[in-house]
Design a protein around this motif. Structure first.
Motif, mmCIF file in Angstrom:
data_model
loop_
_atom_site.group_PDB
_atom_site.id
_atom_site.type_symbol
_atom_site.label_atom_id
_atom_site.label_comp_id
_atom_site.label_asym_id
_atom_site.label_seq_id
_atom_site.Cartn_x
_atom_site.Cartn_y
_atom_site.Cartn_z
ATOM 1 N N LEU A 7 0.813 -1.222 0.000
ATOM 2 C CA LEU A 7 0.000 0.000 0.000
ATOM 3 C C LEU A 7 0.846 1.271 0.000
ATOM 4 C CD1 LEU A 7 -2.926 -0.892 2.430
ATOM 5 C CD2 LEU A 7 -3.052 -0.541 -0.041
ATOM 6 N N LEU A 11 0.266 4.652 -2.322
ATOM 7 C CA LEU A 11 -0.530 5.627 -1.587
ATOM 8 C C LEU A 11 0.339 6.525 -0.716
ATOM 9 C CD1 LEU A 11 -3.405 3.284 -0.391
ATOM 10 C CD2 LEU A 11 -3.460 4.889 -2.286
ATOM 11 N N GLU A 13 -1.511 8.446 1.640
ATOM 12 C CA GLU A 13 -2.334 8.573 2.836
ATOM 13 C C GLU A 13 -3.637 7.811 2.637
ATOM 14 O OE1 GLU A 13 -3.006 12.569 4.832
ATOM 15 O OE2 GLU A 13 -4.954 12.210 3.866
ATOM 16 N N ILE A 14 -4.156 7.246 3.717
ATOM 17 C CA ILE A 14 -5.471 6.602 3.719
ATOM 18 C C ILE A 14 -6.286 7.271 4.813
ATOM 19 C CG2 ILE A 14 -6.753 4.474 4.148
ATOM 20 C CD1 ILE A 14 -4.227 2.939 3.360
ATOM 21 N N TRP A 61 -10.943 7.267 1.793
ATOM 22 C CA TRP A 61 -10.240 8.165 0.892
ATOM 23 C C TRP A 61 -8.801 7.713 0.752
ATOM 24 C CZ3 TRP A 61 -12.105 12.319 -1.836
ATOM 25 C CH2 TRP A 61 -13.424 12.709 -1.551
ATOM 26 N N ALA A 62 -8.303 7.730 -0.467
ATOM 27 C CA ALA A 62 -6.910 7.399 -0.744
ATOM 28 C C ALA A 62 -6.265 8.585 -1.449
ATOM 29 C CB ALA A 62 -6.826 6.158 -1.624
ATOM 30 N N ARG A 63 -5.099 9.010 -0.947
ATOM 31 C CA ARG A 63 -4.374 10.118 -1.570
ATOM 32 C C ARG A 63 -3.123 9.565 -2.226
ATOM 33 N NH1 ARG A 63 -0.456 13.691 0.144
ATOM 34 N NH2 ARG A 63 -0.673 13.021 2.298
ATOM 35 N N TYR A 64 -2.914 9.984 -3.468
ATOM 36 C CA TYR A 64 -1.782 9.539 -4.278
ATOM 37 C C TYR A 64 -0.829 10.706 -4.498
ATOM 38 C CZ TYR A 64 -5.200 5.886 -5.286
ATOM 39 O OH TYR A 64 -6.131 4.889 -5.168
ATOM 40 N N GLU A 69 -6.780 12.408 -5.218
ATOM 41 C CA GLU A 69 -7.516 11.642 -4.223
ATOM 42 C C GLU A 69 -8.660 10.883 -4.869
ATOM 43 O OE1 GLU A 69 -8.789 14.219 -1.065
ATOM 44 O OE2 GLU A 69 -6.805 14.221 -0.160
ATOM 45 N N LEU A 86 -10.332 -1.311 -0.432
ATOM 46 C CA LEU A 86 -9.000 -0.850 -0.073
ATOM 47 C C LEU A 86 -7.957 -1.397 -1.033
ATOM 48 C CD1 LEU A 86 -7.118 0.674 1.813
ATOM 49 C CD2 LEU A 86 -7.131 -1.314 3.332
ATOM 50 N N LEU A 89 -8.182 0.549 -4.353
ATOM 51 C CA LEU A 89 -7.575 1.874 -4.252
ATOM 52 C C LEU A 89 -6.056 1.777 -4.136
ATOM 53 C CD1 LEU A 89 -10.109 3.660 -1.882
ATOM 54 C CD2 LEU A 89 -9.782 4.060 -4.320
ATOM 55 N N GLY A 90 -5.570 0.737 -3.474
ATOM 56 C CA GLY A 90 -4.129 0.562 -3.324
ATOM 57 C C GLY A 90 -3.430 0.197 -4.611
#
Length: 92
Positions: A7, A11, A13-14, A61-64, A69, A86, A89-90
């Motif tokens: 992850l 990513l 941030e989650i 929420w996932a921030r790349y 996001e 999850l 998103l990962g």
């Protein structure tokens, strides 16, 4: 489950958002109770934020990189489905 250790590669941030008391957020609370320790152990430098707010619908929420996001709504999902969200998103 090897994807959980990866992850932090994709990513930055989650964030989990959910209500502390609503039935709609119950599965998200249970997911975090069961999986937070493992996620943090496998990704010690990845910020995993937990935001509790009364009345909010459960979200992930996932921030790349570059501030991009993505959001996944978790309302009505069970623990396995949240796990799948999850993972999606990962890997995105």
């Amino acid at each position: 489950m090897a994807w959980k250790a990866q992850l932090s590669r994709n990513l930055k941030e989650i964030r989990f958002l959910f209500c502390q008391t609503s039935p709609a957020s119950a599965q998200t609370r249970e997911f975090l109770h069961a999986n937070y320790k493992e996620l943090k152990t496998l990704n010690p430098k990845l910020p995993i934020l937990i935001r509790e707010c009364r009345g909010v619908q459960p979200q992930l929420w996932a921030r790349y990189d570059a501030g991009v996001e993505r959001c996944a709504h978790l309302d009505g999902l069970n623990e396995a489905q949240i796990n799948n969200k999850l993972e999606e998103l990962g890997k995105a």
